[in-house]
Design a protein around this motif. Sequence first.
Motif, PDB file in Angstrom:
ATOM      1  N   ILE A 164       0.844  -1.186   0.000  1.00 58.50           N
ATOM      2  CA  ILE A 164       0.000   0.000   0.000  1.00 58.50           C
ATOM      3  C   ILE A 164       0.884   1.242   0.000  1.00 58.50           C
ATOM      4  O   ILE A 164       2.069   1.176   0.318  1.00 58.50           O
ATOM      5  N   ASP A 165       0.295   2.345  -0.346  1.00 60.03           N
ATOM      6  CA  ASP A 165       0.996   3.612  -0.289  1.00 60.03           C
ATOM      7  C   ASP A 165       1.107   4.038   1.172  1.00 60.03           C
ATOM      8  O   ASP A 165       0.210   3.775   1.972  1.00 60.03           O
ATOM      9  N   ARG A 166       2.170   4.690   1.479  1.00 59.49           N
ATOM     10  CA  ARG A 166       2.399   5.142   2.845  1.00 59.49           C
ATOM     11  C   ARG A 166       1.243   5.998   3.370  1.00 59.49           C
ATOM     12  O   ARG A 166       0.915   5.967   4.549  1.00 59.49           O
ATOM     13  N   SER A 167       0.619   6.735   2.490  1.00 59.79           N
ATOM     14  CA  SER A 167      -0.493   7.606   2.893  1.00 59.79           C
ATOM     15  C   SER A 167      -1.696   6.822   3.418  1.00 59.79           C
ATOM     16  O   SER A 167      -2.569   7.385   4.075  1.00 59.79           O
ATOM     17  N   GLU A 168      -1.750   5.513   3.152  1.00 66.54           N
ATOM     18  CA  GLU A 168      -2.852   4.671   3.627  1.00 66.54           C
ATOM     19  C   GLU A 168      -2.610   4.132   5.033  1.00 66.54           C
ATOM     20  O   GLU A 168      -3.487   3.477   5.597  1.00 66.54           O
ATOM     21  N   LEU A 169      -1.446   4.398   5.608  1.00 69.12           N
ATOM     22  CA  LEU A 169      -1.134   3.901   6.951  1.00 69.12           C
ATOM     23  C   LEU A 169      -1.754   4.776   8.028  1.00 69.12           C
ATOM     24  O   LEU A 169      -1.750   6.002   7.908  1.00 69.12           O
ATOM     25  N   PRO A 170      -2.246   4.162   9.096  1.00 67.17           N
ATOM     26  CA  PRO A 170      -2.642   4.961  10.262  1.00 67.17           C
ATOM     27  C   PRO A 170      -1.408   5.687  10.803  1.00 67.17           C
ATOM     28  O   PRO A 170      -0.274   5.232  10.617  1.00 67.17           O
ATOM     29  N   ALA A 171      -1.613   6.800  11.484  1.00 73.51           N
ATOM     30  CA  ALA A 171      -0.509   7.662  11.921  1.00 73.51           C
ATOM     31  C   ALA A 171       0.565   6.912  12.720  1.00 73.51           C
ATOM     32  O   ALA A 171       1.761   7.062  12.430  1.00 73.51           O
ATOM     33  N   ALA A 172       0.172   6.101  13.697  1.00 70.69           N
ATOM     34  CA  ALA A 172       1.170   5.420  14.536  1.00 70.69           C
ATOM     35  C   ALA A 172       1.966   4.397  13.734  1.00 70.69           C
ATOM     36  O   ALA A 172       3.161   4.213  13.964  1.00 70.69           O
ATOM     37  N   VAL A 173       1.326   3.725  12.800  1.00 68.52           N
ATOM     38  CA  VAL A 173       2.025   2.739  11.980  1.00 68.52           C
ATOM     39  C   VAL A 173       2.956   3.461  11.005  1.00 68.52           C
ATOM     40  O   VAL A 173       4.060   2.994  10.722  1.00 68.52           O
ATOM     41  N   ASP A 174       2.532   4.621  10.534  1.00 68.63           N
ATOM     42  CA  ASP A 174       3.386   5.439   9.681  1.00 68.63           C
ATOM     43  C   ASP A 174       4.656   5.858  10.433  1.00 68.63           C
ATOM     44  O   ASP A 174       5.764   5.787   9.890  1.00 68.63           O
ATOM     45  N   GLU A 175       4.504   6.261  11.687  1.00 68.53           N
ATOM     46  CA  GLU A 175       5.672   6.609  12.507  1.00 68.53           C
ATOM     47  C   GLU A 175       6.585   5.400  12.683  1.00 68.53           C
ATOM     48  O   GLU A 175       7.807   5.519  12.672  1.00 68.53           O
ATOM     49  N   ARG A 176       5.985   4.228  12.848  1.00 68.92           N
ATOM     50  CA  ARG A 176       6.759   2.995  13.003  1.00 68.92           C
ATOM     51  C   ARG A 176       7.568   2.691  11.753  1.00 68.92           C
ATOM     52  O   ARG A 176       8.654   2.125  11.844  1.00 68.92           O
ATOM     53  N   LEU A 177       7.050   3.055  10.581  1.00 65.50           N
ATOM     54  CA  LEU A 177       7.785   2.802   9.347  1.00 65.50           C
ATOM     55  C   LEU A 177       9.119   3.526   9.378  1.00 65.50           C
ATOM     56  O   LEU A 177      10.160   2.927   9.073  1.00 65.50           O
ATOM     57  N   ASP A 178       9.117   4.791   9.769  1.00 65.42           N
ATOM     58  CA  ASP A 178      10.383   5.534   9.877  1.00 65.42           C
ATOM     59  C   ASP A 178      11.304   4.902  10.908  1.00 65.42           C
ATOM     60  O   ASP A 178      12.499   4.711  10.671  1.00 65.42           O
TER      61      ASP A 178
END
Length: 197
Positions: free
Chosen positions: A118-132
């Motif tokens: 999926i595109d990063r923009s589809e991640l919930p905020a906390a999971v997006d932070e976890r990606l970094d």
Amino acid sequence: MYVRDAKNREEVWLLDHIEGMGLDDTAFRSRDYVVAIDEESGEKAGFGRIRVHTEATDDGDDACELTSIGVLSSWRGQGVGAHVVERLLEYAADDGFDAVYALTGEADYLERLGFRRIDRSELPAAVDERLDEKRDRSDPEAVPLRIDPATFRMPERLREAFKDASEQDREEEGSEETPEDFGIDPDTATYKYDTGR
């Protein structure tokens, strides 16, 4: 072979293997893990974890992340990892999650099990932070994936392989220590107790 919840006494074993495999151990809690066990020998073959991010999404709902999936090298290729994933997705579905996220550089494996990139923009905020965080700490190639647990289907070949899974005697490439590993030239080395007098 079966998959069950990890026990508190397995914490050291889990941490050793998580570290040895270079996996993510952020917010480690052994109770979040499942472990694949060989019924005959009692040997542990693999493990994995679900991490729930409380109130992590824009609408205030929790988000669920599949993480730290590991299979010991002597058990690979026998459906152990797929069964760990299956059990974790069952737990996520039982808890009412209709989306489970994964962040990994091994996306091909999870895609064979029905996850989709999926595109990063589809991640919930906390999971997006976890990606970094994950890219910085343990997996620079991590990409986001998602699955609806209700759509997961175990490939039949992996279900069959898991039924007869057994520890394989596989030597890791380069695992045998040689004199050269210790800076010793075997052609000129003397007997251990030879003082040269």
